[in-house]
Design a protein around this motif. Structure first.
Motif, mmCIF file in Angstrom:
data_model
loop_
_atom_site.group_PDB
_atom_site.id
_atom_site.type_symbol
_atom_site.label_atom_id
_atom_site.label_comp_id
_atom_site.label_asym_id
_atom_site.label_seq_id
_atom_site.Cartn_x
_atom_site.Cartn_y
_atom_site.Cartn_z
ATOM 1 N N GLN A 138 -49.818 129.759 39.712
ATOM 2 C CA GLN A 138 -48.636 130.465 40.258
ATOM 3 C C GLN A 138 -48.668 131.788 40.157
ATOM 4 N N ASP B 44 -43.280 134.753 45.591
ATOM 5 C CA ASP B 44 -43.726 133.669 44.687
ATOM 6 C C ASP B 44 -45.051 132.866 45.596
ATOM 7 N N THR C 90 -48.252 129.922 45.315
ATOM 8 C CA THR C 90 -49.201 129.069 44.502
ATOM 9 C C THR C 90 -50.410 129.098 45.248
ATOM 10 N N GLN D 51 -47.964 132.888 55.338
ATOM 11 C CA GLN D 51 -48.837 131.816 54.294
ATOM 12 C C GLN D 51 -50.159 131.809 55.049
ATOM 13 N N GLU E 231 -44.115 130.140 48.061
ATOM 14 C CA GLU E 231 -42.873 129.381 47.545
ATOM 15 C C GLU E 231 -41.577 130.091 47.775
ATOM 16 N N LYS E 232 -41.696 131.403 47.706
ATOM 17 C CA LYS E 232 -40.397 131.957 47.734
ATOM 18 C C LYS E 232 -40.661 133.567 48.354
#
Length: 271
Positions: free
Chosen positions: A75, A92, A94, A149, A173-174
């Motif tokens: 992460q 954020d 992953t 993404q 993720e964020k």
């Protein structure tokens, strides 16, 4: 010790040396690992072979370097990114990756065991910075998460494949904007939703009004056509048809032919 035959000493020494050599030569590669052989005196890194799980014997002067070859996940928080309108964005991620198994020797020769910090992380940071810089803060907040993404993953996959690293997936993720910007965007979205709701209600009311007008117009047209078609002759004919049907009824009655207005029959009876 003095009673031992002289030949025993060389044997003991040979055994000790043998044990030492075997201990230094025996290598066990664990589950989920791959090995790269470094040949000290004959060519350096063996780029042709990847050594799999299990027990291996290598020359004492050579060394076996082990790599984790399972899928790995890290992460990362990418701070200080800027949107196209100059606003700071925190993202954020992953990151899922692994080394290319059949290219471990090439990876070790060109990058080394710390390939994540030397290649994966910098590549992700660079690509993410470039892609996020193409969008406004509102786009990043509302609808571009999946697009970002996919773009980061597609571009970085190609870059890392050139250095023998398999990028499996990048998950956003964020995406975090400054709180004031988030509040402003939420307020704008609420007003837009209210406006769309008002437009919908207005359109619905307008359609209902149009429906009433069309129905009223239809009734008016029908009455006009009916009135135009009802001549005295047609009315008399209809009256005669009705008289005939009444005369066939079992109810007692008296029918006076031609005594009503416009020559229509008068019906008298006790029912």
């Amino acid at each position: 010790m003095e009673k031992l035959p002289k030949i025993a000493f060389p044997i003991i020494i040979a055994l000790v040396v043998g044990i030492i050599l075997i201990s230094k030569s025996a290598v066990t590669i664990g589950s989920g690992e791959g090995g790269v052989l470094y040949k000290q005196f004959s060519g350096g890194v063996d780029t042709e072979n990847t050594y799999g799980e299990g027990f291996h014997i290598v020359a004492p002067w050579n060394s076996m370097i082990k790599y984790e070859v399972r899928d790995q996940s890290v992460q990362e928080q990418l701070p200080a990114l800027l949107s196209v309108d100059g606003l700071p964005i925190e993202v954020d991620l992953t990151i899922q990756f692994k080394p290319m198994y059949n290219k471990l020797g090439n990876l070790h020769q060109t990058v080394g065991v710390d390939y994540y910090s030397r290649k994966v992380k910098p590549a992700i940071n660079s690509v993410a910075r470039r892609i996020i810089g193409q969008y406004t803060a509102e786009e990043l907040y509302s609808s571009k998460k999946n697009s970002i993404q996919n773009e980061i993953q597609t571009i970085t996959q190609k870059d890392l494949a050139d250095v023998y690293i398999d990028l499996i997936q990048v998950l956003v993720e964020k995406i975090e904007l400054p709180s004031k910007i988030t509040a402003a965007i939420e307020d704008k979205k609420t007003k837009e939703q209210d406006l769309e709701k008002y437009k919908y209600l207005l359109q619905t009311a307008q359609k209902e009004a149009e429906k009433v007008i069309i129905e009223a117009q239809g009734k008016a047209d029908a009455n006009r056509i009916l009135s135009a078609s009802l001549t005295d002759k047609i009315l008399q004919d209809k009256g005669i048809e009705a008289t005939v049907k009444l005369s066939e009824s079992p109810n007692s009655k008296v029918i006076v032919i031609g005594s009503g207005d416009s020559g229509m029959p008068i019906i008298l009876g006790n029912q």
